[in-house]
Design a protein around this motif. Structure first.
Motif, mmCIF file in Angstrom:
data_model
loop_
_atom_site.group_PDB
_atom_site.id
_atom_site.type_symbol
_atom_site.label_atom_id
_atom_site.label_comp_id
_atom_site.label_asym_id
_atom_site.label_seq_id
_atom_site.Cartn_x
_atom_site.Cartn_y
_atom_site.Cartn_z
ATOM 1 N N UNK A 187 4.346 19.317 1.027
ATOM 2 C CA UNK A 187 3.462 18.299 0.461
ATOM 3 C C UNK A 187 2.744 17.580 1.587
ATOM 4 N N UNK A 188 1.578 17.030 1.269
ATOM 5 C CA UNK A 188 0.857 16.265 2.279
ATOM 6 C C UNK A 188 1.671 15.034 2.646
ATOM 7 N N UNK A 227 0.836 -1.200 0.000
ATOM 8 C CA UNK A 227 0.000 0.000 0.000
ATOM 9 C C UNK A 227 0.873 1.252 0.000
ATOM 10 N N UNK A 228 1.932 1.242 0.796
ATOM 11 C CA UNK A 228 2.862 2.370 0.801
ATOM 12 C C UNK A 228 3.481 2.564 -0.576
ATOM 13 N N UNK A 229 3.743 1.462 -1.280
ATOM 14 C CA UNK A 229 4.338 1.566 -2.624
ATOM 15 C C UNK A 229 3.408 2.331 -3.555
ATOM 16 N N UNK A 230 2.119 2.137 -3.401
ATOM 17 C CA UNK A 230 1.152 2.893 -4.198
ATOM 18 C C UNK A 230 1.230 4.373 -3.866
ATOM 19 N N UNK A 231 1.324 4.688 -2.577
ATOM 20 C CA UNK A 231 1.419 6.085 -2.167
ATOM 21 C C UNK A 231 2.707 6.730 -2.693
ATOM 22 N N UNK A 272 4.210 5.878 -5.491
ATOM 23 C CA UNK A 272 4.089 6.005 -6.945
ATOM 24 C C UNK A 272 3.261 7.225 -7.343
ATOM 25 N N UNK A 273 2.409 7.696 -6.459
ATOM 26 C CA UNK A 273 1.603 8.883 -6.763
ATOM 27 C C UNK A 273 2.488 10.078 -7.112
ATOM 28 N N UNK A 274 3.549 10.277 -6.344
ATOM 29 C CA UNK A 274 4.464 11.370 -6.605
ATOM 30 C C UNK A 274 4.078 12.701 -5.992
ATOM 31 N N UNK A 275 2.926 12.776 -5.324
ATOM 32 C CA UNK A 275 2.485 14.054 -4.767
ATOM 33 C C UNK A 275 2.490 14.069 -3.244
ATOM 34 N N UNK A 276 3.037 13.018 -2.614
ATOM 35 C CA UNK A 276 3.041 12.918 -1.159
ATOM 36 C C UNK A 276 4.465 12.822 -0.624
ATOM 37 N N UNK A 277 4.671 13.287 0.590
ATOM 38 C CA UNK A 277 5.911 13.039 1.322
ATOM 39 C C UNK A 277 5.678 11.765 2.120
ATOM 40 N N UNK A 278 6.309 10.679 1.706
ATOM 41 C CA UNK A 278 6.022 9.355 2.255
ATOM 42 C C UNK A 278 7.086 8.951 3.270
ATOM 43 N N UNK A 279 6.645 8.480 4.420
ATOM 44 C CA UNK A 279 7.541 8.004 5.472
ATOM 45 C C UNK A 279 7.243 6.542 5.751
ATOM 46 N N UNK A 281 -5.437 8.073 -8.086
ATOM 47 C CA UNK A 281 -4.602 8.106 -9.276
ATOM 48 C C UNK A 281 -4.398 6.683 -9.780
ATOM 49 N N UNK A 282 -5.127 6.268 -10.797
ATOM 50 C CA UNK A 282 -5.027 4.878 -11.261
ATOM 51 C C UNK A 282 -3.627 4.498 -11.730
ATOM 52 N N UNK A 283 -2.855 5.465 -12.220
ATOM 53 C CA UNK A 283 -1.508 5.156 -12.696
ATOM 54 C C UNK A 283 -0.582 4.741 -11.557
ATOM 55 N N UNK A 284 -0.944 5.049 -10.314
ATOM 56 C CA UNK A 284 -0.111 4.686 -9.164
ATOM 57 C C UNK A 284 -0.274 3.225 -8.764
ATOM 58 N N UNK A 285 -1.193 2.522 -9.406
ATOM 59 C CA UNK A 285 -1.444 1.127 -9.052
ATOM 60 C C UNK A 285 -0.417 0.186 -9.663
ATOM 61 N N UNK A 286 0.464 0.694 -10.502
ATOM 62 C CA UNK A 286 1.493 -0.134 -11.149
ATOM 63 C C UNK A 286 2.832 0.600 -11.059
ATOM 64 N N UNK A 287 3.914 -0.165 -10.999
ATOM 65 C CA UNK A 287 5.239 0.424 -10.817
ATOM 66 C C UNK A 287 6.307 -0.495 -11.389
ATOM 67 N N UNK A 288 7.494 0.014 -11.515
ATOM 68 C CA UNK A 288 8.630 -0.799 -11.932
ATOM 69 C C UNK A 288 9.219 -1.501 -10.710
#
Length: 241
Positions: A72-73, A21-25, A27-34, A173-180
């Motif tokens: 950023x949020x 789930x964090x990986x999805x967050x 991939x969004x690119x608009x959040x500061x993720x911890x 953001x549906x594009x965040x559901x997939x990643x490399x």
């Protein structure tokens, strides 16, 4: 001017698929993720967040609020295998943070956890303490916090993430559901726990690996029996997308 959205914290039982789930967050690119900031802080005595080195839960919350207000949020994910008494005494956790929760059916989570750490204590499996944090949030806010289930996440990924985003005030953001595939610096310290996510390209249900389970191991059965009521209490509130 409307108030800025609050930081989001996802409290998760270990092995609930919370890193996916964090990986999805991420991939969004608009959040500061911890990634597990409160856990890392407890183990290491410090945590690097958005270029700032913090050495206490008070400093970490201060940093989260600063970034959330000015840049950023913030989205943070943490787990309930550690206990956070100082944090739970800070009223800002309840008034100024959106606290959300993630569970997974105990037999699957416990089997996966045991495979990674067969020396884990009863408390480290985390369901009881996750329920305690949930109750603390509910008591302080008068509201029932958002709960998602890791099994729902892989069975209905888009619907579950979409429902989560709607509740916490994020654009889906549906594009965040997939990643490399690849390791992430966010979880480098605990990388062996996240190999499946690192090798993945998105969320997908996989056939369970051959491992000890509560059905084959008496020790795990006792652990599952202890934690099942806490899972059941939380599962009554999970969103069904």
């Amino acid at each position: 001017m409307s108030a800025a959205p609050k930081p989001i914290v996802l409290w998760a039982v270990p092995r609930s698929r919370s890193t996916a789930f964090l990986r999805i967050m991420l991939e969004r690119g608009d959040l500061e993720v911890a990634h597990e900031p409160f856990s890392y802080l407890q183990v290491d005595g410090h945590y690097e967040f958005a270029g700032m080195r913090v050495a206490s839960t008070i400093e970490l919350l201060d940093a989260m609020f600063e970034v959330n207000a000015n840049e950023r949020r913030v989205f943070a994910k943490d787990t309930s295998d550690y206990k956070y008494p100082q944090l739970l005494e800070d009223g800002r956790l309840f008034s100024d943070v959106v606290n959300t929760f993630m569970i997974r059916e105990p037999r699957g989570a416990i089997s996966s956890h045991y495979a990674m750490n067969p020396k884990a204590t009863l408390d480290e499996y985390g369901f009881e303490y996750l329920h305690a944090i949930f109750d603390a949030v509910r008591s302080a806010t008068g509201e029932v916090p958002l709960v998602i289930d890791g099994d729902d996440l892989v069975a209905k990924p888009e619907a579950t993430v979409r429902a989560y985003c709607k509740r916490v005030g994020l654009e889906f953001k549906p594009e965040a559901m997939h990643w490399n595939p690849g390791e992430q610096n966010k979880w480098q310290r605990t990388t062996r726990w996240h190999s499946e996510v690192a090798e993945s390209r998105g969320l997908e249900a996989k056939k369970p690996k051959q491992r000890e389970t509560p059905d084959t191991n008496e020790h795990l059965r006792r652990i599952a029996d202890h934690h099942q009521p806490f899972y059941d209490a939380l599962a009554r509130h999970r969103i069904t997308a």
